[in-house]
Motif scaffolding. Structure first.
Motif, short mmCIF file in Angstrom:
data_model
loop_
_atom_site.label_atom_id
_atom_site.label_comp_id
_atom_site.label_asym_id
_atom_site.label_seq_id
_atom_site.Cartn_x
_atom_site.Cartn_y
_atom_site.Cartn_z
N VAL A 18 -0.23 -4.18 2.77
CA VAL A 18 0.45 -4.69 3.97
C VAL A 18 1.79 -3.99 4.18
O VAL A 18 2.11 -3.57 5.31
CB VAL A 18 0.64 -6.22 3.86
CG1 VAL A 18 1.40 -6.75 5.07
CG2 VAL A 18 -0.71 -6.91 3.73
N LEU A 19 2.58 -3.87 3.14
CA LEU A 19 3.92 -3.31 3.29
C LEU A 19 3.90 -1.86 3.78
O LEU A 19 4.68 -1.51 4.68
CB LEU A 19 4.69 -3.44 1.98
CG LEU A 19 6.22 -3.49 2.08
CD1 LEU A 19 6.66 -4.60 3.04
CD2 LEU A 19 6.83 -3.71 0.71
N PRO A 20 3.03 -0.99 3.22
CA PRO A 20 2.99 0.38 3.78
C PRO A 20 2.57 0.42 5.24
O PRO A 20 3.06 1.27 6.01
CB PRO A 20 1.94 1.07 2.89
CG PRO A 20 1.97 0.32 1.60
CD PRO A 20 2.22 -1.10 1.99
N LEU A 21 1.69 -0.48 5.66
CA LEU A 21 1.28 -0.51 7.06
C LEU A 21 2.37 -1.05 7.98
O LEU A 21 2.32 -0.83 9.20
CB LEU A 21 0.01 -1.37 7.22
CG LEU A 21 -1.27 -0.81 6.58
CD1 LEU A 21 -2.40 -1.83 6.71
CD2 LEU A 21 -1.66 0.51 7.22
N SER A 22 3.32 -1.77 7.42
CA SER A 22 4.37 -2.41 8.23
C SER A 22 5.66 -1.60 8.25
O SER A 22 6.70 -2.13 8.64
CB SER A 22 4.64 -3.82 7.71
OG SER A 22 5.11 -3.78 6.37
N VAL A 23 5.60 -0.33 7.85
CA VAL A 23 6.81 0.50 7.83
C VAL A 23 7.48 0.58 9.21
O VAL A 23 8.72 0.46 9.29
CB VAL A 23 6.49 1.91 7.28
CG1 VAL A 23 7.65 2.87 7.52
CG2 VAL A 23 6.18 1.83 5.80
N PHE A 44 -0.04 -7.36 -0.86
CA PHE A 44 1.11 -7.29 0.04
C PHE A 44 1.90 -6.00 -0.21
O PHE A 44 2.28 -5.30 0.74
CB PHE A 44 2.00 -8.51 -0.16
CG PHE A 44 3.33 -8.42 0.53
CD1 PHE A 44 3.43 -8.55 1.91
CD2 PHE A 44 4.49 -8.18 -0.20
CE1 PHE A 44 4.65 -8.45 2.55
CE2 PHE A 44 5.72 -8.09 0.44
CZ PHE A 44 5.80 -8.22 1.81
N ALA A 45 2.14 -5.69 -1.48
CA ALA A 45 2.96 -4.52 -1.81
C ALA A 45 2.24 -3.21 -1.55
O ALA A 45 2.85 -2.23 -1.11
CB ALA A 45 3.42 -4.60 -3.26
N ARG A 46 0.92 -3.17 -1.81
CA ARG A 46 0.20 -1.90 -1.74
C ARG A 46 -0.52 -1.67 -0.42
O ARG A 46 -0.81 -0.52 -0.07
CB ARG A 46 -0.82 -1.84 -2.87
CG ARG A 46 -0.19 -1.90 -4.26
CD ARG A 46 -1.27 -1.94 -5.34
NE ARG A 46 -0.67 -2.09 -6.67
CZ ARG A 46 -1.38 -2.22 -7.80
NH1 ARG A 46 -2.71 -2.21 -7.73
NH2 ARG A 46 -0.76 -2.36 -8.95
#
Length: 278
Positions: A190-195, A186-188
């Motif tokens: 999913v989160l970068p893709l969801s910026v 999630f941190a590495r």
């Protein structure tokens, strides 16, 4: 050799109608803003005089009144602090919650969270005031941030749930095959893709908090009063300072407009990213 005459392409009626419709909509939105900006440069007598709608002598006395007599500087700081705090708390809680709803496919969870936006805020003010007064939080930044989260977090959950649903789960599975935990994926991954989605949620949450009037009216004091509440200083039982009111409205509107114009591409991409899956 004679050159052939250039032929003009006929203008389609649909293009003209579309352009006229766009101009009409833009004009309808801009007209009140332009009138507000012009009225902030007029005296009270000029504002109420129809003959002075376009012919007037600009003056900055209203803005001097806003920043010197009414001391709007601290109110601007208060609005930024409360808006930033409420947005940060909503992101910290709402983004993981939206991820859990999207990945575990919890039905109707987003609709249940959005029910908080349906409940009239005025119905919560009396129990909130009683509760927070018992623990001596009325008039503090803490109570304003906590109550504004009631406005911002449902928005974050709704936006980010649709965004996470549009990110393929195969990307997380590939990361987990490489030895990454679900939290690490999630941190590495999913989160970068969801910026773009996070940017959209951040901007809209801040704007909703910035414009909130009701909660700050009841739960703030003179030191923590925000801009929407401070603007009421220009109205009284007997009269209204229209020039000062318009100048204060411009001061409130400009930061939100600047944020919206600078970040509009993130808002558009974030709102449309969750429209399709895969």
């Amino acid at each position: 050799m004679t050159a052939l005459p250039r032929t003009r392409r006929p203008v389609k009626a649909g293009s003209v109608a579309r352009a006229a419709g766009i101009l009409l909509v833009v004009g309808a939105f801009l007209a009140p803003l332009l009138w507000m900006a012009a009225a902030s440069l007029k005296s009270n007598l000029e504002i109420i005089d129809p003959d002075r709608m376009f012919a007037f002598t600009p003056t900055f006395d209203n803005y001097r009144n806003v920043f010197e007599t009414q001391a709007f500087g601290p109110f601007i700081v208060n609005s930024f602090l409360v808006g930033a705090g409420a947005t940060l708390v909503a992101l910290v809680i709402g983004v993981p919650a939206a991820y859990g709803i999207a990945r575990y496919r919890i039905r109707n969870a987003t609709a249940f969270v959005l029910l908080a936006r349906v409940i009239p805020g005025v119905s919560l003010l009396i129990p909130w005031y009683f509760l927070f007064s018992q623990i001596q939080l009325v008039g503090t930044y803490t109570v304003l941030v906590l109550t504004h989260v009631f406005v911002t977090m449902p928005l974050v959950v709704a936006i980010m749930t649709g965004f996470f649903e549009g990110i393929p789960e195969e990307l997380e599975e590939a990361a987990r095959v490489d030895g990454t935990s679900r939290v690490g994926a999630f941190a590495r991954v999913v989160l970068p893709l969801s910026v773009p989605g996070v940017a959209t949620a951040t901007i809209l949450s801040f704007i909703f908090s910035w414009n909130n009037f009701l909660f700050a009216l009841v739960l703030s004091d003179q030191d923590t009063r925000t801009l929407p509440v401070a603007i009421a200083n220009f109205t009284s039982y007997a009269s209204v300072d229209w020039g000062g009111l318009m100048a204060a409205s411009v001061v409130i509107t400009i930061p939100v407009m600047v944020i919206a114009l600078v970040a509009q591409r993130y808002v558009v991409s974030g709102l449309t990213a969750g429209a399709t899956k895969g």
